[in-house]
Write an enzyme that holds these catalytic residues in place. Structure first.
Site, short mmCIF file in Angstrom:
data_model
loop_
_atom_site.label_atom_id
_atom_site.label_comp_id
_atom_site.label_asym_id
_atom_site.label_seq_id
_atom_site.Cartn_x
_atom_site.Cartn_y
_atom_site.Cartn_z
N ASP A 56 -5.49 2.90 -2.60
CA ASP A 56 -5.85 2.48 -1.25
C ASP A 56 -4.88 3.04 -0.22
O ASP A 56 -5.29 3.57 0.81
CB ASP A 56 -5.87 0.95 -1.16
CG ASP A 56 -7.12 0.35 -1.79
OD1 ASP A 56 -8.09 1.11 -2.02
OD2 ASP A 56 -7.12 -0.85 -2.06
N ASP B 8 -2.47 -1.77 -2.82
CA ASP B 8 -3.88 -1.95 -3.16
C ASP B 8 -4.37 -3.26 -2.55
O ASP B 8 -3.71 -4.29 -2.66
CB ASP B 8 -4.06 -1.99 -4.68
CG ASP B 8 -5.52 -1.83 -5.08
OD1 ASP B 8 -6.11 -0.77 -4.79
OD2 ASP B 8 -6.07 -2.76 -5.69
N TYR B 9 -5.51 -3.20 -1.87
CA TYR B 9 -6.07 -4.37 -1.20
C TYR B 9 -7.04 -5.09 -2.13
O TYR B 9 -7.85 -4.46 -2.81
CB TYR B 9 -6.83 -3.98 0.08
CG TYR B 9 -6.14 -2.97 0.94
CD1 TYR B 9 -4.84 -3.18 1.38
CD2 TYR B 9 -6.78 -1.80 1.35
CE1 TYR B 9 -4.21 -2.25 2.19
CE2 TYR B 9 -6.16 -0.87 2.16
CZ TYR B 9 -4.87 -1.10 2.57
OH TYR B 9 -4.24 -0.18 3.36
#
Length: 296
Positions: free
Chosen positions: A177, A201-202
């Site tokens: 991401d 990272d979401y």
């Protein structure tokens, strides 16, 4: 994303209003803008909040509480104005004006330093790479062996689901991401020290109602339950290989940073909603050897 050379620099409220209007979310633009600014200003505990002192976390909590109060006041003011307009029969303001008003009332101070770690809003475009693609060639590797390595080096001893048996051969492809370089620091001798490279990272996972559902232990357990530890290991291996090929003086202990898994629904909780981990050099070396067809 950075604006094109010579192009206008748009404020977050304007960008959100435009995107929200396209998707039919115009009425929600102020709330989305408030959440976005809150998220961009949230400090990132790069090595995990467990490594932060109570005093530092208390300071961060005070800052986040003040911000939350500002956000709530701005939202209440906008709701009151909308209600008054509806009762008087006046036409509603355009989406852009709603978003601009929300941003103005938030009085965002972009230069407020974070006591915990860098904030996304503090990073320059040159320090960010979004959706960074990577390929990991795998000569021959059994998933149980990968699983055992990750369990031994990332949150060792903590429970998590066992991975199903699979034999990997070919190419592993993925997208990170966000990869970013933390701001430089100054050493005790006064020398500038370049920041480490981290991967973010979401996650939109819903862990429960209230901030308590997103405290550090809760997000750690949720990350392990979803086996984001394996994802973190692969991301850091990919970043390790990239830096090794790009930096002439690359040393993992100096340049490689953390993997951050950010549960976005808990952004408002100070010191929480982010699970951070590192990949020790023995883990990286073992995965390197395993993917190259050796025995780790």
């Amino acid at each position: 994303h950075a604006p094109p050379p010579g192009g206008p620099v748009r404020e977050p409220g304007e960008l959100v209003a435009r995107r929200a209007r396209v998707r039919g979310w115009g009425e929600h633009a102020p709330a989305i803008t408030a959440w976005l600014l809150d998220w961009l200003r949230a400090p990132m505990p790069l090595m995990g909040s467990a490594h932060l002192s109570p005093a530092v976390l208390a300071q961060a909590a005070a800052q986040q509480t003040e911000l939350a109060q500002q956000l709530q006041a701005a939202q209440l003011a906008l709701q009151a104005r909308q209600t008054a307009q509806a009762e008087s029969g006046a036409s509603a303001l355009p989406d852009e004006k709603y978003a601009d008003e929300a941003q103005e009332k938030l009085a965002v101070k972009f230069d407020t330093p974070s006591p915990v770690g860098p904030r996304l809003i503090d990073l320059q475009p040159s320090q960010l790479r979004a959706e960074l693609e990577f390929w990991l060639p795998v000569h021959e590797a059994a998933v149980p062996r990968i699983d055992a390595l990750v369990r031994a080096h990332i949150e060792p001893g903590r429970p998590r689901p066992q991975l199903a048996y699979m034999q990997l051969r070919g190419m592993l492809k993925g997208f990170m991401d966000l990869v970013f370089q933390a701001p430089s620091t100054v050493s005790e001798t006064g020398e500038a020290v370049a920041g480490r490279f981290h991967v973010l990272d979401y996650k939109s996972n819903w862990l429960g109602t209230g901030d308590a559902s997103y405290h550090p232990e809760a997000v750690r357990d949720a990350a392990l339950a979803s086996r984001y530890d394996l994802q973190a290991a692969l991301y850091l291996l990919a970043l390790h290989r990239l830096l090794r090929s790009r930096l002439a003086d690359y040393q993992p202990e100096r340049h490689l940073g953390s993997s951050l898994t950010w549960f976005l629904r808990g952004t408002a909780r100070p010191g929480g909603s982010v699970w951070a981990c590192t990949a020790p050099l023995p883990l990286l070396n073992a995965l390197d050897a395993l993917f190259d067809g050796g025995h780790a």
